[in-house]
Scaffold this motif. Structure first.
Motif, PDB file in Angstrom:
ATOM      1  N   ASP A   1       0.814  -1.216   0.000  1.00  0.00           N
ATOM      2  CA  ASP A   1       0.000   0.000   0.000  1.00  0.00           C
ATOM      3  C   ASP A   1       0.850   1.271   0.000  1.00  0.00           C
TER       4      ASP A   1
ATOM      5  N   ASP B   1      -0.397  -2.986  -4.198  1.00  0.00           N
ATOM      6  CA  ASP B   1      -0.594  -1.534  -4.194  1.00  0.00           C
ATOM      7  C   ASP B   1       0.727  -0.784  -4.000  1.00  0.00           C
TER       8      ASP B   1
ATOM      9  N   ASN C   1      -5.173  -4.382  -5.490  1.00  0.00           N
ATOM     10  CA  ASN C   1      -6.341  -3.987  -6.300  1.00  0.00           C
ATOM     11  C   ASN C   1      -6.035  -2.780  -7.168  1.00  0.00           C
TER      12      ASN C   1
ATOM     13  N   HIS D   1      -3.909  -3.762   2.439  1.00  0.00           N
ATOM     14  CA  HIS D   1      -5.124  -3.268   1.793  1.00  0.00           C
ATOM     15  C   HIS D   1      -5.989  -2.342   2.649  1.00  0.00           C
TER      16      HIS D   1
ATOM     17  N   HIS E   1      -3.004  -9.961  -0.368  1.00  0.00           N
ATOM     18  CA  HIS E   1      -3.114  -8.501  -0.396  1.00  0.00           C
ATOM     19  C   HIS E   1      -4.127  -8.053   0.650  1.00  0.00           C
TER      20      HIS E   1
END
Ligand code: LP5
Ligand code: MN
Length: 240
Positions: free
Chosen positions: A8, A41, A80, A196, A115
């Motif tokens: 992330d 991410d 994502n 995430h 994730h």
């Protein structure tokens, strides 16, 4: 020896401070580790490996490559935002792409890596979107579109996602406890590490009498930590 986890980061050309923080982490900190895992991410969004032609992305890929050439194993799991990272990026950055989920033996302890988005099973609208964009036929069709069109589509979806989140309950955007339990059960009660949700924490789940640790990674630049695991256990370490 220790294994490091980050996720992330949401890097983009217009996040120069975050990009520099990563480059500074990759050089003095990461080379002494057994391995570095990036659990999704890494980028704000990724619309195809031709993005490597952008100097920003090239610089990030080269920095990972230098670390990998120096002997540190590097692993990447799709998030994502960057599920379109492909084999060219993997090759040029020296990272090995892992399936989500993957179990690794970490200093003698089975550890499940994800994730984290699939754990948010109550977010039905997102799971539908995910099923669409993870379909290989959809991805192939998307990647054949011109770069400018892909960029427009990605920005459009980003806008829709931000709008959708305004009206979603916080609980829906977190992991669903029953899904976490199912995943732990079906993988024989491992330790779990995921990102995430941007809600860094250590949780304990008791599943069928087994106590399983669940570590949630920080949105590392925002919240300032990476996860270090060694033979003793895991701990969040502040990023300098
Ligand atoms: O990412 P974040 O934190 O905002 O929210 C996520 C979920 N949203 C997403 C979408 C990503 O932000 C966008 C990724 C862009 C990747 C670029 C390449 C692909 C381009 C695709 C072109 C079609 O993952 C969000 C979750 C949240 O996490 C918490 O878990 O809630 O999910 C959503 O907001 C999804 C919405 O509920 C539904 C979105 C509908 C989009 C419909 C698109 C239709 C096609 C349009 C084509 C132009
Ligand atoms: Mn994510």
């Amino acid at each position: 020896m220790s294994t490091l986890f980050i996720s992330d980061l949401h890097l983009a050309p217009d996040t120069p401070a975050a990009n520099e923080t990563l480059l500074n982490f990759l050089q003095p900190t990461a080379p002494s580790a057994d391995a570095l895992y990036v659990l999704g991410d890494l980028f704000e969004y990724w619309i195809g490996d031709d993005g490597l032609e952008h100097p920003f992305a090239r610089r990030i890929a080269d920095a990972f490559r230098e670390l990998s050439d120096g002997g540190t194993p590097l692993y990447f799991m799709h998030g994502n935002r960057d599920f379109l990272i492909g084999s060219r990026f993997a090759r040029e950055s020296g990272m090995k792409i892992l399936e989500d989920p993957t179990v690794v033996n970490l200093h003698g302890r089975p550890t499940l890596l994800m994730h984290g988005d699939t754990l948010c099973s109550g977010d039905v609208a997102y799971q539908k979107f995910r099923a669409m964009v993870r379909n290989p036929a959809w991805q192939q069709a998307f990647l054949t579109r011109p770069l400018a069109e892909r960029l427009r589509m990605a920005q459009d979806v980003r806008g829709q996602s931000e709008q959708a989140k305004q009206v979603k309950e916080m609980a829906i955007m977190d992991v669903a406890p029953a899904t976490v339990e199912e995943v732990l059960r079906s993988h024989a009660y491992p330790r779990l590490i995921h990102g995430h949700t941007h809600r860094p924490a250590r949780h304990e789940h008791v599943v069928d009498g087994h106590t399983c640790e669940r570590w949630v990674l920080a949105a590392w630049y925002e919240q300032g930590s990476y996860l270090l695991c060694d033979a003793v256990g895991c701990r969040a370490v502040p990023i300098r």
